[in-house]
Design an enzyme around this catalytic site. Structure first.
Site, short mmCIF file in Angstrom:
data_model
loop_
_atom_site.label_atom_id
_atom_site.label_comp_id
_atom_site.label_asym_id
_atom_site.label_seq_id
_atom_site.Cartn_x
_atom_site.Cartn_y
_atom_site.Cartn_z
N ASN A 120 0.83 -1.22 0.00
CA ASN A 120 0.00 0.00 0.00
C ASN A 120 0.86 1.27 0.00
OD1 ASN A 120 -2.67 -1.11 -0.02
ND2 ASN A 120 -2.31 -1.82 2.05
N ASP A 203 -10.12 -6.35 -9.32
CA ASP A 203 -9.28 -5.16 -9.14
C ASP A 203 -7.88 -5.34 -9.70
OD1 ASP A 203 -8.07 -6.83 -7.28
OD2 ASP A 203 -8.78 -5.72 -5.53
N HIS A 206 -5.67 -8.20 -5.97
CA HIS A 206 -5.80 -9.26 -4.96
C HIS A 206 -6.03 -10.62 -5.60
CE1 HIS A 206 -6.81 -5.51 -2.78
NE2 HIS A 206 -6.13 -6.10 -1.80
#
Length: 234
Positions: A120, A203, A206
């Site tokens: 992240n 997405d 993941h």
């Protein structure tokens, strides 16, 4: 009833009471032994802690147990190895967030610490230098609390659209920190999964359940060498 009969009845009653008392005593004596055996067996079980973000937590999967730590837990169970797996993944976690919660997480004993953070940071364009500082701080806290714990670093990469300079600096964070702390290293956690649409959720970030199994193998190939009884897994 004459005195002779009364005498024999009293003798029989006393004998039965004595036998019952003896059995109860033996049962009570064995209970602590059973408890001690269970406690000893429990003490031999070591803890593997996965500390990470949504990749560890299993974001988007129907069952979080299908995330790669859960796949590894099932493998360990099938091999009857004396380890238990704890999934301490939090979706959306950055290295700074992990550094903020690590003290609480370390309240439970850790024998093998697996660090999966930084993805992240990369997606947000956070400075690799800052990510490095946060990861090092987490590792320092683990070492201080459990100096005998074995450490494993899970490396990450960012998409090329982040720019070549950033991509290269970010990629270098993980092997650099791992080498400094003598950690076992999985060079790229998503090897064989990243960039493969059929192995990722919508997405594109993941892993699906199928992808998570490949990720688990990437980790297992390194983790098994950190176990105390490697002959059982090779």
């Amino acid at each position: 009833m004459n005195k002779v009969k009364i005498f024999f009845i009293l003798i029989a009653t006393f004998a039965l009471a004595s036998c019952g008392s003896g059995d109860k005593s033996n049962a009570n004596a064995s209970a602590p032994a059973d408890t001690a055996d269970k406690a000893a067996a429990s003490a031999q079980v070591q803890t593997i802690l996965f500390f990470g973000d949504s990749l560890t937590a299993g974001y988007g999967l129907d069952d979080p147990a299908d995330a790669f730590p859960g796949v590894i837990a099932k493998k360990i169970d099938s091999l009857k190895l004396p380890y238990k797996v704890i999934n301490a993944g939090v979706s959306g976690e950055t290295s700074a967030g992990g550094n903020g919660r690590i003290d609480w997480t370390l309240k439970q004993k850790v024998d093998i610490f697996i660090l999966e953070l930084g993805a992240n940071d990369g997606l947000r364009g956070i400075s690799p230098a800052e990510t490095t500082r946060n990861l090092q701080s987490i590792i320092d806290k683990v070492k201080a609390k459990y100096p005998k714990a074995k450490l494993v670093m899970l490396g990450m990469q960012v998409p090329p659209n982040m720019g070549a300079d950033y991509v290269n600096k970010f990629k270098a964070v993980f092997p650099t920190v791992a080498a400094k702390n003598k950690m076992a290293l999985v060079p790229f956690l998503l090897q064989g999964v990243g960039g493969h649409p059929d192995l990722n959720q919508g997405d594109g970030i993941h892993p699906t359940e199928k992808g998570a199994k490949i990720v688990a193998e990437n980790v297992w190939s390194v983790l098994k060498g950190q176990l105390d009884n490697p002959k059982a897994v090779y």
